[in-house]
Design a protein around this motif. Structure first.
Motif, PDB file in Angstrom:
ATOM      1  N   GLY A 106       0.858  -1.263  -0.029  1.00 54.13           N
ATOM      2  CA  GLY A 106      -0.043   0.074   0.070  1.00 54.13           C
ATOM      3  C   GLY A 106       0.894   1.206  -0.196  1.00 54.13           C
ATOM      4  O   GLY A 106       2.282   1.264   0.187  1.00 54.13           O
ATOM      5  N   GLY A 107       0.107   2.510  -0.080  1.00 56.21           N
ATOM      6  CA  GLY A 107       0.856   3.704  -0.160  1.00 56.21           C
ATOM      7  C   GLY A 107       1.762   3.966   0.917  1.00 56.21           C
ATOM      8  O   GLY A 107       2.921   4.426   0.993  1.00 56.21           O
ATOM      9  N   SER A 108       1.256   3.758   2.319  1.00 56.46           N
ATOM     10  CA  SER A 108       1.874   4.048   3.394  1.00 56.46           C
ATOM     11  C   SER A 108       3.097   3.320   3.490  1.00 56.46           C
ATOM     12  O   SER A 108       4.157   3.866   3.789  1.00 56.46           O
ATOM     13  CB  SER A 108       1.143   3.847   4.675  1.00 56.46           C
ATOM     14  OG  SER A 108      -0.067   4.493   4.769  1.00 56.46           O
ATOM     15  N   ASN A 111       5.671   4.621   0.875  1.00 52.01           N
ATOM     16  CA  ASN A 111       6.222   6.010   1.480  1.00 52.01           C
ATOM     17  C   ASN A 111       7.300   5.576   2.429  1.00 52.01           C
ATOM     18  O   ASN A 111       8.337   6.439   2.752  1.00 52.01           O
ATOM     19  CB  ASN A 111       5.192   6.901   1.655  1.00 52.01           C
ATOM     20  CG  ASN A 111       4.347   7.643   0.561  1.00 52.01           C
ATOM     21  OD1 ASN A 111       5.186   7.235  -0.553  1.00 52.01           O
ATOM     22  ND2 ASN A 111       3.548   7.891   0.435  1.00 52.01           N
ATOM     23  N   TYR A 140      -0.922  14.624   2.107  1.00 51.75           N
ATOM     24  CA  TYR A 140      -1.265  13.470   2.765  1.00 51.75           C
ATOM     25  C   TYR A 140      -0.328  12.289   2.192  1.00 51.75           C
ATOM     26  O   TYR A 140      -0.505  12.054   0.863  1.00 51.75           O
ATOM     27  CB  TYR A 140      -2.830  12.818   2.614  1.00 51.75           C
ATOM     28  CG  TYR A 140      -2.950  11.587   3.457  1.00 51.75           C
ATOM     29  CD1 TYR A 140      -3.104  11.621   4.700  1.00 51.75           C
ATOM     30  CD2 TYR A 140      -3.023  10.540   2.527  1.00 51.75           C
ATOM     31  CE1 TYR A 140      -3.513  10.699   5.548  1.00 51.75           C
ATOM     32  CE2 TYR A 140      -3.579   9.076   3.355  1.00 51.75           C
ATOM     33  CZ  TYR A 140      -3.623   9.210   4.656  1.00 51.75           C
ATOM     34  OH  TYR A 140      -3.936   8.135   5.464  1.00 51.75           O
ATOM     35  N   HIS A 141       0.358  11.330   3.040  1.00 47.11           N
ATOM     36  CA  HIS A 141       1.279  10.477   2.562  1.00 47.11           C
ATOM     37  C   HIS A 141       0.974   9.129   3.251  1.00 47.11           C
ATOM     38  O   HIS A 141       1.715   8.380   3.078  1.00 47.11           O
ATOM     39  CB  HIS A 141       2.617  11.112   2.651  1.00 47.11           C
ATOM     40  CG  HIS A 141       3.068  12.194   1.931  1.00 47.11           C
ATOM     41  ND1 HIS A 141       3.147  12.210   0.916  1.00 47.11           N
ATOM     42  CD2 HIS A 141       3.289  13.514   2.649  1.00 47.11           C
ATOM     43  CE1 HIS A 141       3.495  13.564   0.280  1.00 47.11           C
ATOM     44  NE2 HIS A 141       3.423  14.091   1.391  1.00 47.11           N
ATOM     45  N   GLY A 142      -0.149   9.146   4.220  1.00 46.90           N
ATOM     46  CA  GLY A 142      -0.406   7.865   4.737  1.00 46.90           C
ATOM     47  C   GLY A 142      -0.570   7.750   6.204  1.00 46.90           C
ATOM     48  O   GLY A 142      -0.588   8.856   6.738  1.00 46.90           O
ATOM     49  N   GLU A 207       3.771  15.288  -2.956  1.00 45.86           N
ATOM     50  CA  GLU A 207       2.798  15.038  -4.166  1.00 45.86           C
ATOM     51  C   GLU A 207       3.156  16.027  -5.431  1.00 45.86           C
ATOM     52  O   GLU A 207       2.840  17.016  -5.143  1.00 45.86           O
ATOM     53  CB  GLU A 207       1.425  14.937  -3.672  1.00 45.86           C
ATOM     54  CG  GLU A 207       1.023  14.034  -2.602  1.00 45.86           C
ATOM     55  CD  GLU A 207      -0.281  14.328  -2.143  1.00 45.86           C
ATOM     56  OE1 GLU A 207      -1.316  13.904  -2.613  1.00 45.86           O
ATOM     57  OE2 GLU A 207      -0.467  14.888  -1.022  1.00 45.86           O
ATOM     58  N   ALA A 211      -3.494  14.983  -4.342  1.00 46.66           N
ATOM     59  CA  ALA A 211      -5.036  14.132  -4.407  1.00 46.66           C
ATOM     60  C   ALA A 211      -5.826  14.534  -3.332  1.00 46.66           C
ATOM     61  O   ALA A 211      -6.049  15.994  -3.437  1.00 46.66           O
ATOM     62  CB  ALA A 211      -4.697  12.598  -4.313  1.00 46.66           C
ATOM     63  N   ASP A 241       5.646  11.479  -3.912  1.00 49.98           N
ATOM     64  CA  ASP A 241       4.575  10.511  -3.654  1.00 49.98           C
ATOM     65  C   ASP A 241       3.411  10.519  -4.850  1.00 49.98           C
ATOM     66  O   ASP A 241       2.813  11.400  -4.894  1.00 49.98           O
ATOM     67  CB  ASP A 241       3.899  10.835  -2.334  1.00 49.98           C
ATOM     68  CG  ASP A 241       2.751   9.999  -2.041  1.00 49.98           C
ATOM     69  OD1 ASP A 241       2.137   9.266  -2.818  1.00 49.98           O
ATOM     70  OD2 ASP A 241       2.253  10.233  -0.767  1.00 49.98           O
ATOM     71  N   ILE A 243       1.557   7.922  -5.372  1.00 47.02           N
ATOM     72  CA  ILE A 243       0.677   6.802  -5.013  1.00 47.02           C
ATOM     73  C   ILE A 243      -0.489   6.934  -5.855  1.00 47.02           C
ATOM     74  O   ILE A 243      -1.248   5.871  -6.317  1.00 47.02           O
ATOM     75  CB  ILE A 243       0.469   6.646  -3.285  1.00 47.02           C
ATOM     76  CG1 ILE A 243       1.845   6.425  -2.644  1.00 47.02           C
ATOM     77  CG2 ILE A 243      -0.542   5.685  -3.072  1.00 47.02           C
ATOM     78  CD1 ILE A 243       2.113   5.040  -3.048  1.00 47.02           C
ATOM     79  N   VAL A 244      -1.177   8.186  -5.811  1.00 46.12           N
ATOM     80  CA  VAL A 244      -2.448   8.628  -6.720  1.00 46.12           C
ATOM     81  C   VAL A 244      -2.165   8.821  -8.155  1.00 46.12           C
ATOM     82  O   VAL A 244      -2.727   8.246  -8.821  1.00 46.12           O
ATOM     83  CB  VAL A 244      -3.216   9.574  -6.110  1.00 46.12           C
ATOM     84  CG1 VAL A 244      -4.264  10.272  -6.816  1.00 46.12           C
ATOM     85  CG2 VAL A 244      -3.805   9.131  -4.773  1.00 46.12           C
ATOM     86  N   LYS A 270      -2.200   2.989  -5.405  1.00 41.76           N
ATOM     87  CA  LYS A 270      -3.504   2.850  -6.118  1.00 41.76           C
ATOM     88  C   LYS A 270      -3.896   2.042  -7.356  1.00 41.76           C
ATOM     89  O   LYS A 270      -4.189   0.990  -7.497  1.00 41.76           O
ATOM     90  CB  LYS A 270      -4.121   4.067  -6.162  1.00 41.76           C
ATOM     91  CG  LYS A 270      -3.837   4.836  -4.544  1.00 41.76           C
ATOM     92  CD  LYS A 270      -5.077   5.364  -3.897  1.00 41.76           C
ATOM     93  CE  LYS A 270      -4.443   6.303  -2.623  1.00 41.76           C
ATOM     94  NZ  LYS A 270      -5.584   5.977  -1.717  1.00 41.76           N
TER      95      LYS A 270
END
Ligand code: PLP
Length: 458
Positions: A106-108, A111, A140-142, A207, A211, A241, A243-244, A270
């Protein structure tokens, strides 16, 4: 829309104990079906910008089933596997500036690995004094303690966990409201570098296109150029980051591909598993990997599911599906028109301050109708009002609440699946415009009844 399940009717520990959660039984493309027979148009890829290829895609389900039958899991510390090896190769084909890939679930987790990797790079080079991180505050990073510390949202995110979090440095967002050119953010960055001592900085972590924290926002080009200059001068790393934004969300495989800076480390998540398996990855450039190759030759610590065959086989099927359908090109070509259509549908609304974003990652900023620019009063909780009203319209969007930290007001995020047809996109916009009209009326009534002071209009 039907009532849904409340906290007192379930053994699940829900996020909000006062909320009634609709029960989704199945999905098909961009449609979600509740067990009560309601149909919801999904304008946010499952709500968390994940299901970017839509729901119920046979090829992806089959890829998971085939791999599960062959072998679903074994531990990455002991073995490797073809899906993992192939997926790493294929990711480096779409991001050829990167040199190595490490998988996570997952993203967290990804990161966290990126933070450790940046640190390991400096330690390998004999610069163990470098550990501090600088990040934009409104991010937001997790939700792990390490990634929670990356944001600067003290009151809205980090309380009551503050004591567990390392102190990092944060920049105010360079939005048109506060800093349209990005020069103020660069000045603040310089101050931080001088205050911390640039030789103690491990990385700038951000980011590239925000997001949920600040939907669709990206700093001006000047900021990225200035950041690249400072990296060159002071020797810290730049971690994106994605992730999105990775895997096509903004119309390029990485958001970095359209920015005047090349990150050293990138995380993606994601859309990589597209909701068919939990999957994320850390990608790094050759110089980061080389420091380890020429140093200790070890990068320890990871997670149980890192690089397991099942999620990686799904990732391969996702990549194939995107390439076969030329879906990243579709997002790139269709995105600007989608944004224009959204802006046109919202034009004239007194509570819409801005429509922004890239590709299929769009943000709508809500403002106080009394002056058309200040944040809405926090007490109105306009974000929840938008989400609830959208639900009534049979639409799923994700809103960000105004932050008591003062960096952003209420914001709405739309992130449809890349496979959404024109007709479905048009329906999303219609339903969203109806939502906003209804919220505008409700806010008007509320402000007329008790005109609360507008805080946070920095
Ligand atoms: N980074 C960004 C930009 C995110 O939006 C998220 C989740 O929404 C994360 C990291 C954390 O990912 P996860 O929830 O998979 O740990």
């Amino acid at each position: 829309m039907t009532a849904g399940i409340r906290a007192d009717e379930t053994n699940v520990f829900p996020r909000f104990l006062d909320l009634a959660y609709p029960n989704i039984g199945r999905g098909d493309g961009v449609w979600l079906y509740t067990t009560d027979g309601d149909r919801i148009l999904d304008a946010c890829s499952g709500g968390a910008m994940v299901a970017c290829l839509g729901h119920g895609v046979k090829e992806l389900a089959n890829a998971a089933a085939d791999q599960a039958e062959r072998i679903a899991y074994f531990y990455n510390h002991h073995f490797t596997n073809r899906p993992q090896e192939q997926l790493a190769n294929r990711l480096l084909e779409v991001a050829p500036e990167m040199a190595r890939v490490k998988f996570a679930s997952g993203g967290s987790e990804a990161n966290e690995a990126a933070i450790r990797l940046a640190r390991a790079y400096h330690v390998e080079l004999g610069q163990s004094q470098r550990w501090r991180l600088i990040t934009p505050a409104q991010s937001y990073h997790g939700s792990t303690m390490g990634t929670l510390a990356l944001s600067g949202r003290r009151r809205s995110l980090q309380e009551p966990y503050q004591d567990y979090l390392p102190e990092y440095f944060h920049l105010a967002p360079a939005t048109p409201r506060f800093d349209p050119t990005g020069e103020a953010a660069l000045e603040q960055l310089d101050q931080i570098l001088m205050q911390a001592g640039p030789e103690t900085i491990s990385a700038f972590f951000c980011e590239p296109v925000s997001a949920a924290a600040l939907p669709g926002y990206s700093p001006p080009a000047r900021f990225w150029q200035g950041l690249a200059e400072r990296r060159e001068r002071y020797g810290f790393l730049v971690c994106f980051d994605e992730i999105v934004t990775g895997m096509g969300r903004v119309g390029s495989w990485l958001a970095a591909h359209d920015l005047p800076i090349e990150p050293d480390i990138v995380t993606i998540g994601k859309g990589l598993g597209a909701g068919y398996a939990p999957l994320a990855a850390v990608l790094c450039r050759a110089r980061v990997y080389d420091a380890i190759v020429e140093g200790s030759r070890e990068f320890d610590l990871g997670h149980t599911w890192d690089g397991a065959p099942l999620p990686c086989a799904v990732g391969l099927a996702v990549l194939d599906f995107m390439i076969k359908g030329r879906l990243v090109d579709r997002v790139r070509e269709r995105g600007p028109r989608l944004r224009e259509e959204l802006a046109a549908a919202l034009r004239g609304s007194t509570i819409v301050g801005a429509v922004r974003g890239r590709g299929f990652l769009l943000g709508v900023e809500l403002v106080d109708p009394r002056d058309g620019k200040s944040f809405l009063p926090h007490e109105l909780d306009a974000a929840s009002l938008v989400d609830d009203t959208a639900f009534e319209e049979g639409l799923l969007v994700t809103s960000t609440h105004s932050t008591p930290d003062g960096f952003a007001g209420d914001e709405v995020l739309l992130a449809p699946a890349y496979t959404s047809t024109d007709e479905e996109l048009a329906q999303m916009i219609d339903r969203f415009a109806a939502t906003i009209s209804s919220v505008e009326r409700a806010i008007g009534r509320e402000l007329a009844r008790s005109p609360v002071a507008t805080p946070m209009s920095r």
